[in-house]
Design a protein around this motif. Structure first.
Motif, PDB file in Angstrom:
ATOM      1  N   UNK A 109     -17.904  12.999  14.122  1.00  0.00           N
ATOM      2  CA  UNK A 109     -17.473  13.794  12.974  1.00  0.00           C
ATOM      3  C   UNK A 109     -18.635  14.592  12.397  1.00  0.00           C
ATOM      4  N   UNK A 110     -19.796  13.952  12.328  1.00  0.00           N
ATOM      5  CA  UNK A 110     -20.969  14.640  11.800  1.00  0.00           C
ATOM      6  C   UNK A 110     -21.398  15.792  12.699  1.00  0.00           C
ATOM      7  N   UNK A 111     -21.232  15.625  13.998  1.00  0.00           N
ATOM      8  CA  UNK A 111     -21.577  16.703  14.924  1.00  0.00           C
ATOM      9  C   UNK A 111     -20.654  17.892  14.725  1.00  0.00           C
ATOM     10  N   UNK A 112     -19.358  17.626  14.539  1.00  0.00           N
ATOM     11  CA  UNK A 112     -18.410  18.703  14.294  1.00  0.00           C
ATOM     12  C   UNK A 112     -18.718  19.369  12.953  1.00  0.00           C
ATOM     13  N   UNK A 113     -19.032  18.575  11.965  1.00  0.00           N
ATOM     14  CA  UNK A 113     -19.398  19.130  10.657  1.00  0.00           C
ATOM     15  C   UNK A 113     -20.637  20.016  10.766  1.00  0.00           C
ATOM     16  N   UNK A 114     -21.609  19.587  11.574  1.00  0.00           N
ATOM     17  CA  UNK A 114     -22.813  20.387  11.760  1.00  0.00           C
ATOM     18  C   UNK A 114     -22.487  21.747  12.371  1.00  0.00           C
ATOM     19  N   UNK A 115     -21.505  21.770  13.289  1.00  0.00           N
ATOM     20  CA  UNK A 115     -21.088  23.045  13.882  1.00  0.00           C
ATOM     21  C   UNK A 115     -20.521  23.968  12.816  1.00  0.00           C
ATOM     22  N   UNK A 116     -19.690  23.410  11.915  1.00  0.00           N
ATOM     23  CA  UNK A 116     -19.125  24.213  10.833  1.00  0.00           C
ATOM     24  C   UNK A 116     -20.220  24.678   9.883  1.00  0.00           C
ATOM     25  N   UNK A 117     -21.159  23.798   9.580  1.00  0.00           N
ATOM     26  CA  UNK A 117     -22.265  24.176   8.699  1.00  0.00           C
ATOM     27  C   UNK A 117     -23.084  25.320   9.294  1.00  0.00           C
ATOM     28  N   UNK A 118     -23.306  25.265  10.609  1.00  0.00           N
ATOM     29  CA  UNK A 118     -24.088  26.331  11.255  1.00  0.00           C
ATOM     30  C   UNK A 118     -23.380  27.678  11.142  1.00  0.00           C
ATOM     31  N   UNK A 119     -22.054  27.662  11.245  1.00  0.00           N
ATOM     32  CA  UNK A 119     -21.310  28.914  11.106  1.00  0.00           C
ATOM     33  C   UNK A 119     -21.503  29.526   9.723  1.00  0.00           C
ATOM     34  N   UNK A 120     -21.694  28.668   8.739  1.00  0.00           N
ATOM     35  CA  UNK A 120     -21.861  29.144   7.371  1.00  0.00           C
ATOM     36  C   UNK A 120     -23.327  29.195   6.954  1.00  0.00           C
TER      37      UNK A 120
END
Length: 258
Positions: free
Chosen positions: A50-61
């Motif tokens: 979950x944290x890895x997926x969240x990191x992907x979203x954070x990188x987009x923003x």
């Protein structure tokens, strides 16, 4: 009012805890056994994904997910995929209304589980009230019980923990990671309703779900079980993430269950 049957991914906002808390299994005194080492390892992998997926979203923003968060180093290739701007699987969640004005917590858990299991698990609200220990005593539903009961009864679908977002974007990407997990899950939100436009100033301490998001528009989609408020119940509202963050931040828990 028409409700389409569908899966729901939910992030829950909860009161009464602070920081990252991986949910332990119920103690023997609470009617359950602590998690085994194998279960603990599986739980760690889930939160790492979950944290890895969240990191992907954070990188987009343009925001970096702190590597110090639990599980941040256990990243699977599947979870590290580029994050979608919005989800498409949960556009029509089933929303069961709460039976009493004090049972928003059990009703939200019922909606979460029903969606996550694609309708294969449909316990009545009374079952969730019993599991969560929710009574008409003014205390509502404690977030620690939601975490405990989700992990005790539904661990084959994932793992749940309490988290305290620190900003609008932090909440937005937390919801996005929950909804986009390999088995989509909604986020439990514990909110103070006066910060939500759908409540028009009404001030309640309340549980609801977040089942979708939009990174570009910076909105969070909510599913509300409050059948005592006809503006809120059963409708799928796309609310500015900043307003949802304020509703969570000024709630008793100032956090979410995801």
């Amino acid at each position: 009012m028409r409700f389409a049957t569908g899966r729901i991914a939910v992030t829950v906002l909860v009161a009464g805890s602070f920081g990252w808390l991986a949910a332990p299994g119920a103690s023997a005194a609470e009617g359950g056994d602590p998690p085994s080492p194998a279960q603990q390892a599986a739980q760690s992998r889930v939160m790492g994904d979950k944290l890895a997926v969240k990191a992907s979203a954070d990188r987009l923003l343009g925001r970096r997910t702190p590597a110090t968060r639990p599980g941040a180093t256990t990243v699977s290739a599947a979870a590290a995929k580029r994050f979608p701007t919005t989800a498409t699987a949960w556009l029509n969640p089933t929303i069961f209304g709460q039976q009493y004005n004090w049972t928003c917590g059990p009703a939200s858990m019922r909606n979460m589980v029903y969606g996550m299991t694609k309708g294969s698990v449909n316990h009545p609200e009374s079952w969730y009230r019993k599991q969560l220990g929710t009574k008409n005593d003014g205390n509502g539903t404690d977030n620690s019980w939601i975490v405990r009961e989700m992990n005790q009864h539904f661990s084959s679908y994932g793992h749940w923990a309490y988290y305290k977002p620190t900003s609008t974007q932090d909440l937005l990407t937390t919801v996005a990671a929950d909804v986009s997990y390999r088995i989509p899950q909604t986020t439990y939100l514990n909110v103070t309703t006066r910060y939500l436009p759908i409540y028009r100033g009404q001030d309640l301490k309340h549980w609801m779900l977040a089942f979708n998001y939009h990174l570009g528009k910076k909105t969070i989609s909510t599913a509300d079980p409050n059948r005592y408020n006809w503006d809120a119940w059963g409708r799928q509202w796309n609310i500015p993430a900043s307003k949802v963050y304020n509703a969570v931040h000024y709630s008793p828990s100032r956090g979410v269950v995801w």
